[in-house]
Write a protein that holds these residues in place. Structure first.
Motif, PDB file in Angstrom:
ATOM      1  N   GLY A  34       0.808  -1.219   0.000  1.00  0.00           N
ATOM      2  CA  GLY A  34       0.000   0.000   0.000  1.00  0.00           C
ATOM      3  C   GLY A  34       0.839   1.265   0.000  1.00  0.00           C
ATOM      4  O   GLY A  34       1.999   1.260   0.417  1.00  0.00           O
ATOM      5  N   ILE A  35       0.215   2.336  -0.500  1.00  0.00           N
ATOM      6  CA  ILE A  35       0.849   3.655  -0.522  1.00  0.00           C
ATOM      7  C   ILE A  35      -0.190   4.674  -0.100  1.00  0.00           C
ATOM      8  O   ILE A  35      -1.326   4.656  -0.574  1.00  0.00           O
ATOM      9  CB  ILE A  35       1.343   4.010  -1.945  1.00  0.00           C
ATOM     10  N   ALA A  36       0.237   5.576   0.807  1.00  0.00           N
ATOM     11  CA  ALA A  36      -0.650   6.687   1.176  1.00  0.00           C
ATOM     12  C   ALA A  36       0.109   7.995   1.089  1.00  0.00           C
ATOM     13  O   ALA A  36       1.290   8.060   1.454  1.00  0.00           O
ATOM     14  CB  ALA A  36      -1.176   6.495   2.598  1.00  0.00           C
ATOM     15  N   ARG A  61      -3.927   6.461   7.638  1.00  0.00           N
ATOM     16  CA  ARG A  61      -4.579   5.515   8.556  1.00  0.00           C
ATOM     17  C   ARG A  61      -5.030   4.255   7.830  1.00  0.00           C
ATOM     18  O   ARG A  61      -5.121   3.196   8.432  1.00  0.00           O
ATOM     19  CB  ARG A  61      -5.775   6.196   9.243  1.00  0.00           C
ATOM     20  N   ASP A  62      -5.296   4.392   6.525  1.00  0.00           N
ATOM     21  CA  ASP A  62      -5.657   3.186   5.750  1.00  0.00           C
ATOM     22  C   ASP A  62      -4.498   2.187   5.742  1.00  0.00           C
ATOM     23  O   ASP A  62      -4.713   0.976   5.703  1.00  0.00           O
ATOM     24  CB  ASP A  62      -6.014   3.566   4.302  1.00  0.00           C
ATOM     25  N   ILE A  63      -3.314   2.717   5.733  1.00  0.00           N
ATOM     26  CA  ILE A  63      -2.138   1.846   5.811  1.00  0.00           C
ATOM     27  C   ILE A  63      -2.054   1.221   7.202  1.00  0.00           C
ATOM     28  O   ILE A  63      -1.859   0.000   7.358  1.00  0.00           O
ATOM     29  CB  ILE A  63      -0.850   2.650   5.531  1.00  0.00           C
ATOM     30  N   LEU A  64      -2.180   2.069   8.213  1.00  0.00           N
ATOM     31  CA  LEU A  64      -1.931   1.619   9.582  1.00  0.00           C
ATOM     32  C   LEU A  64      -2.954   0.568  10.032  1.00  0.00           C
ATOM     33  O   LEU A  64      -2.633  -0.318  10.827  1.00  0.00           O
ATOM     34  CB  LEU A  64      -1.947   2.812  10.540  1.00  0.00           C
ATOM     35  N   LYS A  65      -4.162   0.698   9.521  1.00  0.00           N
ATOM     36  CA  LYS A  65      -5.194  -0.240   9.998  1.00  0.00           C
ATOM     37  C   LYS A  65      -5.317  -1.485   9.119  1.00  0.00           C
ATOM     38  O   LYS A  65      -6.070  -2.394   9.451  1.00  0.00           O
ATOM     39  CB  LYS A  65      -6.542   0.477  10.120  1.00  0.00           C
TER      40      LYS A  65
END
Lengths: 341, 341, 341, 341
Positions: A34-36, A61-65
């Motif tokens: 993933g990349i944010a 947060r999409d990455i972290l979760k």
């Protein structure tokens, strides 16, 4: 954990793209999941899709979760690093964070504490430790081939100065640029810096002076093991990126010269010419960026300490702070003075 | 005065013999007329006769009073220099004196005053200004090819330390060894040193430490023209005499590497090897000693100022004294502080 | 055709794996669609799957008949090259073929004719034209910076000899090893070889002599444009892969030295040492393999002539045949003599 | 004979002056007693007096009949060498003769026979054997450090061509210029040349072609011990005197690069530059001329064979003749073919 480390990258700027490509294509055992980037542009989106990345978002947060992600690469702006480290630690992700961790010692300490408590791996992006020349010298000293280390000399000059506006926000020459050299000095010495003396001047761009910084500096170091060191920095070497290290010991000296784009020497009536050094960090440390990420992946897979720890980041910061203090007070400053501030 | 300068040499030690041979055979316009050494041995006598020298004596006064002698080369022990300069000035002889002039500032000043009053030429033996590498760099800066000088880096390491007993009488690392590098720094900068910071350590021979000296040092310099400099010294580089200079400016950098005995590189299964640097000052500066004497002869014949003046000797001494003070007080020291002491 | 070239690779040996990885990961615009190897092992199968290849087979015909494949990379044994080229041409695939095309001139001519008739692109794997050092020299001569080319000198020595059994089947030193240097000579000269004289000897392995070959050779070249050239080959340079080129012209000379793994020089009491050259072709020409494939992909996408044509392969072969004839007959041999045989 | 060799020099041209100065001032054990030049000018006379020479004459016989002279240095025009050698031998003088001995084999043989019969020492002026770089390589091969010698490569290019009128009288490229390289090849190989193949061209000055000579050549050598060699010559290297030697053996390679006037590398925005090679033979072989004369003096004093014998001169000549024959006949020529002519 499987042998593949699933990576989420935060911050798709110049350095973020390097790490993205390396995770996706060049580091065995890494998988870019993933990349944010909070300001993701269409161009970046297409670029990320071209790498075959599954999760692309404007929200870190999409990455972290995301439960499939094992580790995060923090490549966003410096002021976001500490919070992201703390959030990533809370989410149970291993962390690779670009340098510097933060410009504030308490915030750095808080971030390191969070990682420690969570029992996760944190590696800081001091990429030069992975350069083929500098690791070669370190191997020599580790093997004892140079005897007891006595003098360390580091030349580190950029091809062109940053815009003065950047200088103001970067923490200045010592915190932004020479911090790499403090890390290199500690790496090569195998010992901590105890004392620093800084001489500095504004010789390149008066605007840098107006911003309260210097653009040229020589810093003398004393190490805990008795060795001495010296670093010289310039914001502008017109011939290109000048990155040399010399380690002198009781049994000899090792000198790392610059890397060149090719080994051709041309002799004409006008003189004998060879190539200028590789232009800047992207060219010079291309392989080092791959090696540092491979090392991080290896540390995650093997559950071993990273080659560059959060504590290294903190120690480098102390050296930078001591250099600033020395420059202001025109005297040698002990690291312990800034450590206890 | 004729185009031939008739020379009387005082002190036939190691360096005296170099100057004797150069005057007798290698410097056009020089004629070695006499040699005096207060402890002349039979071997030295035969050697001097072999050069075809007319006047050979144990009494330096025989040189000074000889009317056919135009100039004296003072190569005797340091503590005799100042008196010999004063006597030579009284005798109307031009003077070449080995460095240092003396270890006492007032005695140096007295000697310089005597020469000045007599209107004679005095050149001090800072031979490195005549080295092919270092003069090449100076030509570049003079021609503006490197732009404004910003950083000067001097590496100066001896192949082996002197006996500790010598260290005690020599004035120490800064006065005996680094004084050459202070001279080189001033020569390359084309500007005077204004401030000095010294870091030093005893890493080679504890006896040197017991004698009150250091054997390893890094000294940072600030010049009147704004440039910064750094000198590193070691009493023992096991690979040989390490004499390098680097001058960095707004238009580029010039780096002088060591001279080697030959240009052969050998590649075997064990590695790729080239020669070590020329062993010590006699080998490395062989041609520089000839060039410095030729320059002195030229100054005498042309009645022009010498390339290295008595004032240069005094300024170099101030830098050495400031470095000693800095080391003791762990702070940057202005040259003006020692100048006014 | 889209901007992506879909590639099918035939022959997954050492060099096949290099091209497979480069197609799959390192060359933008390349997509590795299929791999065929007539003796595919389990290890190779897993490796190919790891690259994400869709079509994996033991039958090269599966590659040739797959409509989604635009181009084939022929990396199988030499004796299969010509037939595969002809079959690929019939199947309408562009072709990259490893050198040599074949050991028989008529078979090479037949293969080239088939490609020509089909109007397809054929590039031969003379990878050294894509090396950073050698392309730099070629740029200089193209720009006229060296004036009229007068002398070309190529040093090409392997770190270790192949097994004598290989020598027998390979076509010998001139056809197997020096053929790369003939190509380099023609590339650098920008002119065809007209005449060849070969001196050779068996100095390394008597078994190579028993197999009817030499292991050491010096070959002198005359070019159509009047320049002269010389190539020296050895099957065993104990210090590693020695790959140097020198081009001398009316305005100057360009010399390409070997690439080293790092730029560290170590000085000890024992001497001054630097690294040996990169060990062999996989290390030395790692980037050149990527660049040659990128160039092929570019030629396919742009419909432009390849940088190394089938005719280049044939000309190199003529030079090798002429060298063999010269060695036997102890006289200079014109290329036209072998061309007309 | 005393330890001092009293020398009479014949022919005070450019090379004669070098030997005169070296005999008079730089070679211990040499004493320059007399100088003769058949066309002595006033300038030469004054110059010789300045050296303190006792006997100055226009008649070489004055040198030959002077009983105090032990040895003669023959530096006159080539066509006078053989007669002067014979006359000197008759007069019982040891002989140092500049190369070549003569352009005619029978005359060379006659001269050598005269010296042999008289039991005198004859050394020929192949000065490059005394160069610091080339002697270093020879030491390595003598010590076995490079193993069995397999390939010898000699690059020898002049900075500027001689006037075409000189070319006509000099014996041509092979006899005048490459003869030095044949000597170097034999010296490095420690073995005689058995076969020669020459490729040559007129690429620099068409007038040289009109005079029947070439100005560019590559000559391949085979040695009695099985090694191969190659020499390349050019009459014009615009970057200066290019004098390199490479010896490759079973245990490694030694490469002698050019000597430079200094070791300074300059990096600017325009590129990285170092010095061109020392300009021509007077600069490059300055020390070699001293060493060759010292070696001759030593041979005379010690009654030992000279380092470069008359037979060396003859062998070098055979190689030059064979090269000329090879160029004409476009085939390899055995030395024995010319030896028996």
């Amino acid at each position: 954990m499987a042998d593949v480390v699933r990576i989420g990258l935060i911050g798709l700027g110049r350095i973020g793209k390097i790490h993205a490509e390396n995770s996706a294509r060049r580091v065995p055992g890494a998988w870019l999941e993933g990349i944010a980037d909070i300001a993701l542009q269409q161009e970046q989106l297409s670029w990320a899709e071209g790498l075959g990345v599954r999760l692309i978002s404007r929200d870190p947060r999409d990455i972290l979760k995301d439960p499939s992600i094992d580790a995060v690469l923090i490549c966003s702006a410096t002021h976001t690093h500490a919070d992201l480290i703390i959030a990533a630690a809370a989410a149970g992700k291993h962390i690779f964070c670009e340098k510097p961790i933060d410009l504030s010692v308490p915030r750095v300490k808080a971030a390191l504490a969070a990682v420690k408590q969570a029992g996760l791996i944190l590696q800081i992006g001091f990429n030069r430790r992975f350069d083929h020349n500098f690791t070669r010298i370190r191997e020599l000293t580790r093997a004892g081939d140079l005897g007891a280390v006595q003098l360390i000399k580091i030349t580190s000059r950029d091809p062109a100065p940053p815009p003065p506006v950047y200088v103001a926000s970067s923490g200045g020459l010592f915190m932004d640029m020479m911090i790499h050299d403090f890390d290199m000095a500690r790496f090569q010495a195998g010992s901590e810096i105890t004392q620093v003396y800084a001489a500095g001047a504004v010789l390149i761009d008066p605007e840098i002076g107006k911003a309260g910084d210097v653009d040229t500096a020589i810093v003398t170091l004393t190490f805990a093991n008795g060795a001495l060191g010296v670093i010289d920095n310039s914001r502008q070497a017109v011939y290109g990126y000048d990155q040399r290290v010399e380690v002198f010991g009781s049994k000899g000296v090792a000198v790392a010269e610059n890397d060149l784009p090719n080994q051709v020497r041309v002799s004409t009536a006008a003189g004998v010419t060879e190539e200028k050094p590789l232009y800047f960090f992207l060219e010079r440390y291309k392989e080092a960026y791959i090696a540092e990420l491979a090392s991080f992946v290896d540390a995650v897979v093997q559950h071993t300490p990273p080659k560059v720890s959060g504590e290294d980041g903190l120690e480098n910061m102390y050296a930078a702070l001591a250099a600033g203090k020395s420059l202001k007070e025109k005297r040698a400053v002990f690291i312990d003075e800034v450590r206890s501030e």
